[in-house]
Design a protein around this motif. Structure first.
Motif, PDB file in Angstrom:
ATOM      1  N   UNK A 142      53.110  33.244  59.286  1.00  0.00           N
ATOM      2  CA  UNK A 142      52.217  34.387  59.141  1.00  0.00           C
ATOM      3  C   UNK A 142      50.821  33.938  59.562  1.00  0.00           C
ATOM      4  N   UNK A 143      49.892  34.862  59.534  1.00  0.00           N
ATOM      5  CA  UNK A 143      48.477  34.520  59.702  1.00  0.00           C
ATOM      6  C   UNK A 143      47.833  34.460  58.326  1.00  0.00           C
ATOM      7  N   UNK A 144      47.098  33.379  58.079  1.00  0.00           N
ATOM      8  CA  UNK A 144      46.436  33.182  56.788  1.00  0.00           C
ATOM      9  C   UNK A 144      44.930  33.336  56.973  1.00  0.00           C
ATOM     10  N   UNK A 145      44.362  34.236  56.207  1.00  0.00           N
ATOM     11  CA  UNK A 145      42.934  34.529  56.316  1.00  0.00           C
ATOM     12  C   UNK A 145      42.227  34.072  55.045  1.00  0.00           C
ATOM     13  N   UNK A 146      41.210  33.239  55.225  1.00  0.00           N
ATOM     14  CA  UNK A 146      40.376  32.955  54.062  1.00  0.00           C
ATOM     15  C   UNK A 146      39.339  34.077  53.942  1.00  0.00           C
ATOM     16  N   UNK A 147      38.852  34.274  52.734  1.00  0.00           N
ATOM     17  CA  UNK A 147      37.878  35.341  52.500  1.00  0.00           C
ATOM     18  C   UNK A 147      36.962  34.923  51.368  1.00  0.00           C
ATOM     19  N   UNK A 148      35.725  35.335  51.455  1.00  0.00           N
ATOM     20  CA  UNK A 148      34.743  35.020  50.421  1.00  0.00           C
ATOM     21  C   UNK A 148      34.003  36.294  50.042  1.00  0.00           C
ATOM     22  N   UNK A 149      33.524  36.319  48.799  1.00  0.00           N
ATOM     23  CA  UNK A 149      32.804  37.496  48.326  1.00  0.00           C
ATOM     24  C   UNK A 149      31.857  37.087  47.205  1.00  0.00           C
ATOM     25  N   UNK A 150      30.913  37.953  46.944  1.00  0.00           N
ATOM     26  CA  UNK A 150      30.061  37.770  45.777  1.00  0.00           C
ATOM     27  C   UNK A 150      30.642  38.592  44.645  1.00  0.00           C
ATOM     28  N   UNK A 151      30.640  38.052  43.458  1.00  0.00           N
ATOM     29  CA  UNK A 151      31.160  38.790  42.310  1.00  0.00           C
ATOM     30  C   UNK A 151      30.294  40.013  42.075  1.00  0.00           C
TER      31      UNK A 151
END
Lengths: 117, 111
Positions: free
Chosen positions: B85-94
């Motif tokens: 599969x394709x694995x995507x990292x992701x980041x966010x602010x709470x």
């Protein structure tokens, strides 16, 4: 089972046509998003909405508009399609407690692959 | 500079191998780290998330965050063809609305 449904999986349109992409979620989520996904660029946010009739621009809103008349439905509109809008479009939703806040997990639809000739 | 950098691959490994997928990010304000998995012709789905530095394990998957280096990793043990599969990292602010995604790494696990 939670669900985000995008009405059109594959579309082929001509340059200059008006295009509507529809998205419906059944999770009673406040926040809904439209992303486009292109090879090497990942997902880029076009627009999002945190409430009915509310919308905010994302990172690449040019050439797009959105409509959210009902909580469960979020539409992406290409007023005059161009070839550089050929892409995969992904709708997502997430719960939130107030404007813009979210629990982190985005629930995605299966995507709408748009080709503009 | 992109806010999240991820090698797009493709990465091809034999079945049973340990897979390491990595991302770097530039802004220390991000506090929420996620990995999404996307099968071909499907939308991404959340695989793992973590708020803090250290490791988080879920079955064959381990997510690792090093905030001091701004480096996040996903390890897959005993990889299976179904992990292709394709694995995507992701980041966010709470508490924020914006999730920023890496470009995604395409993984192939050969039987």
């Amino acid at each position: 089972d939670v669900k985000v449904t995008q009405s059109s999986r594959y579309l082929v349109k001509r340059t200059g046509e008006k295009v509507f992409l529809e998205c419906v979620q059944d999770m009673d989520h406040e926040n809904m998003f439209w992303y486009r996904q292109d090879p090497g660029l990942g997902l880029r946010l076009i627009y999002f909405s945190y409430d009915v009739k509310m919308k905010e621009k994302g990172d690449i809103p040019e050439g797009y508009s959105v409509s959210r008349e009902k909580k469960e439905r979020f539409s992406l509109i290409l007023e005059s399609a161009s070839t550089n809008q050929t892409s995969m479009y992904l709708c997502a939703s997430t719960a939130g407690t107030s404007k813009g806040t979210n629990t982190g997990e985005l629930f995605f639809g299966e995507g709408s692959r748009l080709t503009v000739l | 500079q992109k806010e999240v950098e991820q090698d797009p691959g493709p990465l091809s490994v034999p079945e049973g191998a340990i897979v390491s997928l990595n991302c770097t990010y530039s802004n220390s304000a991000f506090q929420y780290f996620m990995w999404y998995r996307q099968y071909s012709r499907k939308g991404p789905e959340l695989l793992m998330y973590t708020y803090s530095s250290g490791n988080k394990e879920d079955g064959r998957f381990t997510a690792q965050v090093d905030k001091s280096s701004k480096y996040i990793s996903l390890f897959i043990r005993d990889s299976q063809p179904s992990d292709s599969a394709t694995y995507l990292c992701a980041i966010a602010t709470l508490g924020g609305f914006k999730t920023i995604f890496g470009a995604g790494t395409r993984l192939f696990v050969k039987a």
